[in-house]
Design a protein around this motif. Structure first.
Motif, mmCIF file in Angstrom:
data_model
loop_
_atom_site.group_PDB
_atom_site.id
_atom_site.type_symbol
_atom_site.label_atom_id
_atom_site.label_comp_id
_atom_site.label_asym_id
_atom_site.label_seq_id
_atom_site.Cartn_x
_atom_site.Cartn_y
_atom_site.Cartn_z
ATOM 1 N N ALA A 41 6.564 -10.195 9.642
ATOM 2 C CA ALA A 41 5.262 -9.952 9.662
ATOM 3 C C ALA A 41 5.565 -8.951 9.080
ATOM 4 C CB ALA A 41 5.552 -9.639 11.247
ATOM 5 N N ALA A 42 6.720 -8.034 9.190
ATOM 6 C CA ALA A 42 6.153 -6.686 7.654
ATOM 7 C C ALA A 42 5.248 -7.464 6.344
ATOM 8 C CB ALA A 42 7.703 -6.165 7.734
ATOM 9 N N ARG A 64 -0.858 -8.913 2.461
ATOM 10 C CA ARG A 64 -2.148 -8.675 2.904
ATOM 11 C C ARG A 64 -3.124 -7.315 1.938
ATOM 12 N NH1 ARG A 64 -0.788 -10.880 8.008
ATOM 13 N NH2 ARG A 64 -0.492 -8.395 8.651
ATOM 14 N N GLU A 65 -2.091 -6.440 2.532
ATOM 15 C CA GLU A 65 -2.673 -4.966 2.155
ATOM 16 C C GLU A 65 -2.592 -5.393 -0.063
ATOM 17 O OE1 GLU A 65 -0.589 -0.318 1.453
ATOM 18 O OE2 GLU A 65 -0.960 -1.837 3.325
ATOM 19 N N VAL A 66 -1.974 -5.950 -0.703
ATOM 20 C CA VAL A 66 -2.235 -6.344 -1.899
ATOM 21 C C VAL A 66 -3.245 -6.870 -2.301
ATOM 22 C CG1 VAL A 66 -1.541 -7.427 -4.064
ATOM 23 C CG2 VAL A 66 0.872 -6.601 -2.514
ATOM 24 N N ILE A 67 -3.833 -8.301 -0.903
ATOM 25 C CA ILE A 67 -4.595 -9.426 -0.785
ATOM 26 C C ILE A 67 -6.075 -8.173 -1.521
ATOM 27 C CG2 ILE A 67 -5.587 -11.306 -0.527
ATOM 28 C CD1 ILE A 67 -3.308 -12.203 0.108
ATOM 29 N N LEU A 82 7.306 -0.612 5.223
ATOM 30 C CA LEU A 82 7.004 -0.841 6.638
ATOM 31 C C LEU A 82 8.217 -1.750 7.874
ATOM 32 C CD1 LEU A 82 4.247 -3.202 5.296
ATOM 33 C CD2 LEU A 82 4.448 -1.350 6.175
ATOM 34 N N TYR A 83 9.428 -1.587 6.804
ATOM 35 C CA TYR A 83 10.732 -2.429 7.706
ATOM 36 C C TYR A 83 11.500 -1.790 6.580
ATOM 37 C CZ TYR A 83 13.807 -6.447 9.488
ATOM 38 O OH TYR A 83 15.007 -7.009 9.246
#
Length: 238
Positions: A31-32, A38-41, A220-221
């Protein structure tokens, strides 16, 4: 210019088909990783470069194939789609880039992508210079940086228990959290990394060299399932 980077671990067990019954144990890590990619995209890169350790230092073109067959699963993955009208590139992705390709496909990335395989024992100046060159590949470049921390955090870890491992992993997490402002990655010794079975040293150095300004950083993890240090983080240009 580098606009964003995601740092993810690269164990084959991250792929649920490979993990089989153990898949839920890495749900939080997956999940992390999904959030970081997604943040890079979301930073709208023109090109994403997947960076990971391998036996040699070389590039892998878009569409290069990797496989998880060595881990008992007949599953092929490609580093993005083969460009229209082109033949599939020769060669095979190392494990680190295969897991990275799987993460990008999972996130639905359909843009330009290339892979950069880097040897684990290369020196900091060389890795840093490579990062500079990769960041100049497009107006907006994103990195997906694959690598694990120590593999010596428990008696059952791949590298058995080493009392140095926990402290080194804590320093890795702090460097990811503060944008490596203290130069930890540049000074991470290749011999120590080999002894503790760290696969992220060279990829992290490439990422550090690629940024030329202050970064906004998030971890994030961070955990050590199976006695291996896994980290998920994001760096973005401020």
């Amino acid at each position: 210019m580098l606009v964003a980077a995601a740092v993810c671990p690269c164990p084959p067990l991250l792929v649920p088909e490979v993990a089989a019954g153990a898949a839920p144990e890495l749900d939080a890590a997956r999940a992390a990783c999904d959030e970081a990619v997604r943040e890079v995209i979301a930073a709208r890169p023109d090109l994403i470069v997947v960076v990971g350790e391998g036996p040699v230092t070389r590039e892998h073109g878009q569409g290069t194939a990797g496989s998880f067959l060595p881990f008992g699963v007949d599953r092929e993955v490609r580093l993005g789609a083969v460009p229209e009208g082109a033949e599939a590139p020769e060669g095979r992705l190392p494990l680190s880039l295969s897991v990275g390709a799987w993460l990008l496909a999972r996130a639905g990335w359909t843009g330009r992508v290339t892979g950069y395989e880097v040897q684990g024992d290369r020196t900091w100046p060389m890795n840093g210079e490579d990062g500079v060159h990769l960041a100049a590949r497009a107006d907006r470049v994103g990195l997906l940086v694959m690598g694990d921390g120590t593999a010596c955090r428990s008696l059952k870890a791949p590298g058995y228990l080493d009392e140095r491992a926990e402290g080194v992993d804590a320093a890795i997490a702090e460097a990811l959290r503060n944008g490596d402002r203290d130069g930890f990655f540049a000074n991470l010794d290749a011999d120590l990394a080999r002894e503790l079975k760290i696969s992220g040293r060279s990829p992290w150095q490439v990422m550090t060299g690629a940024f030329d300004e202050d970064e906004t950083c998030r971890v994030l993890y961070e955990d050590a399932p199976y006695g291996v240090g896994y980290f998920v983080a994001t760096w973005s240009s401020s």
